[in-house]
Write a protein that holds these residues in place. Structure first.
Motif, PDB file in Angstrom:
ATOM      1  N   PRO A  87      32.714  33.293  31.918  1.00  0.00           N
ATOM      2  CA  PRO A  87      33.182  34.212  32.968  1.00  0.00           C
ATOM      3  C   PRO A  87      32.181  34.428  34.102  1.00  0.00           C
ATOM      4  O   PRO A  87      32.583  34.584  35.249  1.00  0.00           O
ATOM      5  CB  PRO A  87      33.471  35.508  32.222  1.00  0.00           C
ATOM      6  N   GLY A  88      30.885  34.426  33.797  1.00  0.00           N
ATOM      7  CA  GLY A  88      29.897  34.635  34.849  1.00  0.00           C
ATOM      8  C   GLY A  88      29.790  33.425  35.763  1.00  0.00           C
ATOM      9  O   GLY A  88      29.840  33.534  36.988  1.00  0.00           O
ATOM     10  N   LEU A  89      29.664  32.240  35.148  1.00  0.00           N
ATOM     11  CA  LEU A  89      29.442  31.021  35.939  1.00  0.00           C
ATOM     12  C   LEU A  89      30.635  30.644  36.789  1.00  0.00           C
ATOM     13  O   LEU A  89      30.473  30.116  37.885  1.00  0.00           O
ATOM     14  CB  LEU A  89      29.120  29.846  34.996  1.00  0.00           C
ATOM     15  N   ILE A  90      31.849  30.910  36.311  1.00  0.00           N
ATOM     16  CA  ILE A  90      33.015  30.484  37.095  1.00  0.00           C
ATOM     17  C   ILE A  90      33.501  31.584  38.031  1.00  0.00           C
ATOM     18  O   ILE A  90      34.557  31.465  38.636  1.00  0.00           O
ATOM     19  CB  ILE A  90      34.165  29.967  36.202  1.00  0.00           C
ATOM     20  N   GLY A  91      32.732  32.657  38.148  1.00  0.00           N
ATOM     21  CA  GLY A  91      33.019  33.620  39.212  1.00  0.00           C
ATOM     22  C   GLY A  91      33.957  34.753  38.830  1.00  0.00           C
ATOM     23  O   GLY A  91      34.297  35.577  39.676  1.00  0.00           O
ATOM     24  N   VAL A  92      34.385  34.803  37.555  1.00  0.00           N
ATOM     25  CA  VAL A  92      35.303  35.881  37.165  1.00  0.00           C
ATOM     26  C   VAL A  92      34.589  37.233  37.230  1.00  0.00           C
ATOM     27  O   VAL A  92      35.120  38.213  37.769  1.00  0.00           O
ATOM     28  CB  VAL A  92      35.865  35.643  35.747  1.00  0.00           C
ATOM     29  N   SER A  93      33.351  37.287  36.716  1.00  0.00           N
ATOM     30  CA  SER A  93      32.620  38.555  36.703  1.00  0.00           C
ATOM     31  C   SER A  93      32.338  39.042  38.120  1.00  0.00           C
ATOM     32  O   SER A  93      32.503  40.222  38.421  1.00  0.00           O
ATOM     33  CB  SER A  93      31.298  38.396  35.953  1.00  0.00           C
ATOM     34  N   SER A  94      31.914  38.133  38.994  1.00  0.00           N
ATOM     35  CA  SER A  94      31.544  38.611  40.331  1.00  0.00           C
ATOM     36  C   SER A  94      32.768  39.047  41.128  1.00  0.00           C
ATOM     37  O   SER A  94      32.678  39.965  41.940  1.00  0.00           O
ATOM     38  CB  SER A  94      30.735  37.560  41.089  1.00  0.00           C
ATOM     39  N   ALA A 120      38.974  46.151  39.193  1.00  0.00           N
ATOM     40  CA  ALA A 120      38.117  45.104  38.638  1.00  0.00           C
ATOM     41  C   ALA A 120      38.964  44.046  37.938  1.00  0.00           C
ATOM     42  O   ALA A 120      38.728  42.836  38.063  1.00  0.00           O
ATOM     43  CB  ALA A 120      37.112  45.710  37.672  1.00  0.00           C
ATOM     44  N   LEU A 121      39.959  44.539  37.234  1.00  0.00           N
ATOM     45  CA  LEU A 121      40.878  43.663  36.520  1.00  0.00           C
ATOM     46  C   LEU A 121      41.636  42.750  37.492  1.00  0.00           C
ATOM     47  O   LEU A 121      41.786  41.552  37.252  1.00  0.00           O
ATOM     48  CB  LEU A 121      41.845  44.619  35.841  1.00  0.00           C
ATOM     49  N   ALA A 122      42.083  43.348  38.597  1.00  0.00           N
ATOM     50  CA  ALA A 122      42.785  42.552  39.602  1.00  0.00           C
ATOM     51  C   ALA A 122      41.859  41.479  40.158  1.00  0.00           C
ATOM     52  O   ALA A 122      42.255  40.319  40.316  1.00  0.00           O
ATOM     53  CB  ALA A 122      43.282  43.455  40.722  1.00  0.00           C
ATOM     54  N   GLY A 123      40.595  41.873  40.428  1.00  0.00           N
ATOM     55  CA  GLY A 123      39.622  40.900  40.933  1.00  0.00           C
ATOM     56  C   GLY A 123      39.430  39.765  39.953  1.00  0.00           C
ATOM     57  O   GLY A 123      39.471  38.583  40.324  1.00  0.00           O
ATOM     58  N   ALA A 124      39.255  40.114  38.679  1.00  0.00           N
ATOM     59  CA  ALA A 124      39.055  39.095  37.649  1.00  0.00           C
ATOM     60  C   ALA A 124      40.279  38.183  37.569  1.00  0.00           C
ATOM     61  O   ALA A 124      40.156  36.954  37.480  1.00  0.00           O
ATOM     62  CB  ALA A 124      38.779  39.760  36.303  1.00  0.00           C
ATOM     63  N   GLY A 125      41.466  38.790  37.621  1.00  0.00           N
ATOM     64  CA  GLY A 125      42.699  38.007  37.524  1.00  0.00           C
ATOM     65  C   GLY A 125      42.825  36.995  38.648  1.00  0.00           C
ATOM     66  O   GLY A 125      43.134  35.822  38.418  1.00  0.00           O
ATOM     67  N   VAL A 126      42.533  37.448  39.861  1.00  0.00           N
ATOM     68  CA  VAL A 126      42.617  36.555  41.023  1.00  0.00           C
ATOM     69  C   VAL A 126      41.695  35.357  40.838  1.00  0.00           C
ATOM     70  O   VAL A 126      42.077  34.205  41.087  1.00  0.00           O
ATOM     71  CB  VAL A 126      42.251  37.322  42.320  1.00  0.00           C
ATOM     72  N   SER A 127      40.475  35.619  40.342  1.00  0.00           N
ATOM     73  CA  SER A 127      39.538  34.495  40.242  1.00  0.00           C
ATOM     74  C   SER A 127      39.918  33.537  39.113  1.00  0.00           C
ATOM     75  O   SER A 127      39.722  32.331  39.250  1.00  0.00           O
ATOM     76  CB  SER A 127      38.109  35.000  40.078  1.00  0.00           C
ATOM     77  N   VAL A 128      40.468  34.060  38.004  1.00  0.00           N
ATOM     78  CA  VAL A 128      40.899  33.130  36.951  1.00  0.00           C
ATOM     79  C   VAL A 128      42.010  32.223  37.478  1.00  0.00           C
ATOM     80  O   VAL A 128      42.003  31.004  37.271  1.00  0.00           O
ATOM     81  CB  VAL A 128      41.392  33.883  35.692  1.00  0.00           C
ATOM     82  N   LEU A 129      42.962  32.823  38.215  1.00  0.00           N
ATOM     83  CA  LEU A 129      44.043  32.028  38.807  1.00  0.00           C
ATOM     84  C   LEU A 129      43.484  30.962  39.739  1.00  0.00           C
ATOM     85  O   LEU A 129      43.875  29.787  39.689  1.00  0.00           O
ATOM     86  CB  LEU A 129      44.991  32.940  39.589  1.00  0.00           C
TER      87      LEU A 129
END
Lengths: 330, 287
Positions: A87-94, A120-129
């Motif tokens: 999660p950190g390396l692929i940008g989900v955390s940031s 925060a959840l929305a941010g994480a969701g956007v980056s996983v997508l």
């Protein structure tokens, strides 16, 4: 199988020991018996406050945040069949941190407490997508890491921009917190705010074991075995967003846990995701609890960030992995 | 905020020496420079306020933008009539000053540059005690050629400080700011507490100057009063500690806030002293 159970037991014991250490170590320097009695019976005013309102939430959050990061790392690696996913390396955390910072600075979080984890959840969701779209379903190592770097950089810049433009002079100093993470001075409020989302996310991710096991044989084989890939993908996205989003909202972005833990455990429990997922949750909890005890021992009067320690362990590990992959590819 | 910047005793001593030397130099120069500086520019929030208090009409040309910030300055309304500067050498030089008032530790590069351009600069050190407030009023007054006004102000200040002295048993108090920052021994704020009948729990916990006091240790110290700062807009994690449940649960009086009056060592510190003395009186009235 017995070996796997032995390892699970050992990990569980380690987590319990570190949880206890997290409760017993702090700048107040309380006696062992006093603190445990205060925690359990509620006797001894100041000591009870320290144990129940300061150290307990810190230990609980350490446990949960670590479990979330270990588990989501293992799940992402299993789904993308790529050992560098984390999660950190692929940008989900940031990206989750950007969401949290936006909720705080716009005043949304003050008006409505749940806005913080939800943003925060929305941010994480956007980056996983975004990651799944950019790196493709097979997630080639290079595409994945490059997409992650780009997303991390963008989200980090956004976070810095928002905090720099804030009317609050303390906001700028918090760039480090959002990028490195810390559990200092958290309260039970943060536990109630983050725990439901983290637990829900982990529950979703833990259901993925069998599907990810099948996926190790390839997508066609998995589909032939009755695994619905689209559903698997959405459960992964939702579970990661819930779990990582909420953990970042209350503790900031702690890196490398999701990378290191599955790699250390894979030779011990075997490569099957169904066994690796729960073991990684325990391993992640142990790593973050240990780091959080260490920051209090190294600099008890200061707020040394958790991510500093996890990166000191994790980054050389990451380099080692790249080195190994290079040899395989060559 | 500047009033709570950490500094060691040695620095304070050096600053006091520098102050004395500067004062002596000014006294020696005074007869030679019969004329007072006609155009004075201040590039430090604290000298802004001293200059506004002491300058003759038209003598002070410019103060910093911070003098208009209600969170930092006690003299927002007064500052509105002056040209604003942001303390950069170029801008200050173009104002064609006879004298520039600056802080000792801030804008060192600017000060060097201005001196190189032949502008006379008086550097005023930050204040760490009530006695230094009166001394600094006199120092800036002399530099502005307003010796008599400054002397009167300093004497009135000293008299009022003496009159506000609270005697009797001390209540415990602690300063607690964002990120767990506290103000301990050897600070102006610590002396305000002592004057108004409080013992400083931060100083008792071993903090000298400014420093971090972990929340756990503040809870153990269990002070009767916690003095915090007014939170800024835009919630931050640093300030979240001030609303931590453990802080509320120790049952301390947390209504007291530091504000612009605490930032600088000017006679406006008297307003902070009066508020603390009032708080001490209400504590004594309670059972």
């Amino acid at each position: 199988m017995t070996r796997g159970r032995g390892i699970t037991l050992a990990l569980g014991g380690l987590v319990m020991g570190l949880f206890l250490a997290s409760l017993l170590i702090g700048p107040a320097g309380l006696g062992l018996r006093d603190s445990l009695r205060a925690l359990v019976t509620g006797q001894g005013e100041a000591v009870v406050l320290i144990m129940r309102e300061i150290r307990l939430p810190r230990a609980v959050l350490g446990l949960l945040v670590g479990a979330v990061l270990g588990l989501s790392g293992a799940a992402l690696q299993g789904f993308l069949r790529n050992p560098l996913a984390e999660p950190g390396l692929i940008g989900v955390s940031s990206t989750a941190a950007l969401g949290a910072v936006l909720a705080l600075q716009t005043g949304l979080a003050a008006a409505f407490a749940l806005a913080l984890p939800l943003a925060a959840l929305a941010g994480a969701g956007v980056s996983v997508l975004l990651i799944l779209a950019l790196a493709g379903p097979r997630g080639g190592a290079l595409a994945l890491i490059l997409a992650g770097i780009a997303i991390s950089a963008l989200a980090g810049a956004g976070t810095s921009l928002v905090l720099n433009l804030s009317a609050n002079p303390f906001a700028v100093t918090e760039i480090v917190y959002w990028m490195m993470g810390s559990l200092a001075d958290r309260s039970m409020l943060h536990v109630w705010l983050g725990a439901p989302f983290m637990l829900a996310g982990m529950a979703l991710l833990l259901t993925l074991g069998r599907g990810l096991d099948a996926l190790t044989l390839g997508e066609d084989a998995a589909q032939a075995m009755g695994v619905r890939l689209t559903r698997l993908r959405w459960v992964l996205i939702l579970g990661t967003a819930l779990a990582v989003g909420a953990s970042v909202a209350v503790a900031g972005a702690v890196g490398f846990v999701g990378l290191v833990v599955p790699h250390v455990l894979r030779p011990l429990v075997g490569a099957m995701p169904s066994r690796l997922l729960p073991a990684s949750a325990l391993g992640g909890a142990a790593m973050v609890l240990a780091a959080d005890v260490a920051v209090r021992l190294i600099a008890p009067e200061q707020d040394l960030k958790l991510g500093v320690l996890t990166a000191l362990v994790g980054a050389p590990f990451f380099l080692h992995l790249i080195w190994r992959m290079r040899k395989v590819e060559a | 905020m500047w009033g709570f910047v950490p500094r060691s005793d040695r620095l304070t001593k050096a600053a006091a020496l520098a102050l004395r030397a500067a004062a002596a130099a000014l006294v020696l120069c005074a007869p030679v420079q019969a004329d007072t500086p006609a155009r004075v520019v201040s590039i430090n929030l604290c000298t802004d306020q001293l200059a506004m208090l002491l300058a003759a009409p038209g003598q002070l040309v410019s103060v910093t933008h911070l003098a208009r910030d209600p969170l930092s300055s006690s003299m927002v309304a007064e500052a509105s009539v002056y040209t604003i500067n942001r303390g950069q050498a170029e801008q200050v030089f173009l104002l064609d000053p006879d004298l520039v008032l600056a802080g000792t530790y801030t804008s060192l590069a600017t000060v060097d540059l201005l001196r190189g351009l032949g502008v006379s600069v008086l550097q005023v050190p930050p204040v760490t005690s009530l006695a230094e407030v009166a001394r600094q009023v006199r120092l800036v007054g002399q530099a502005l050629g307003q010796d008599e006004a400054a002397e009167a102000m300093a004497v009135a200040f000293e008299a009022e400080v003496a009159a506000l002295q609270v005697t009797g048993p001390q209540a415990t108090a602690a300063f607690y700011f964002a990120s767990g920052y506290t103000t301990g021994k050897g600070t102006l704020a610590d002396e305000v507490l002592a004057l108004t009948g409080f013992s400083n729990a931060g100083a008792a916990a071993g903090v000298t100057g400014g420093g971090l006091l972990p929340l756990e240790r503040l809870v153990l110290a269990d002070p009767q009063v916690i003095v915090t700062a007014t939170p800024y807009p835009g919630a931050t994690r640093s300030e979240e500690i001030l609303s931590h449940p453990a802080l509320k649960a120790i049952g301390a009086e947390t209504g007291a806030r530091t504000d612009a009056d605490w930032v600088c060592g000017t006679p406006h510190i008297l307003r902070a002293i009066r508020r603390m003395a009032h708080l001490r009186a209400t504590l004594a009235a309670a059972p």
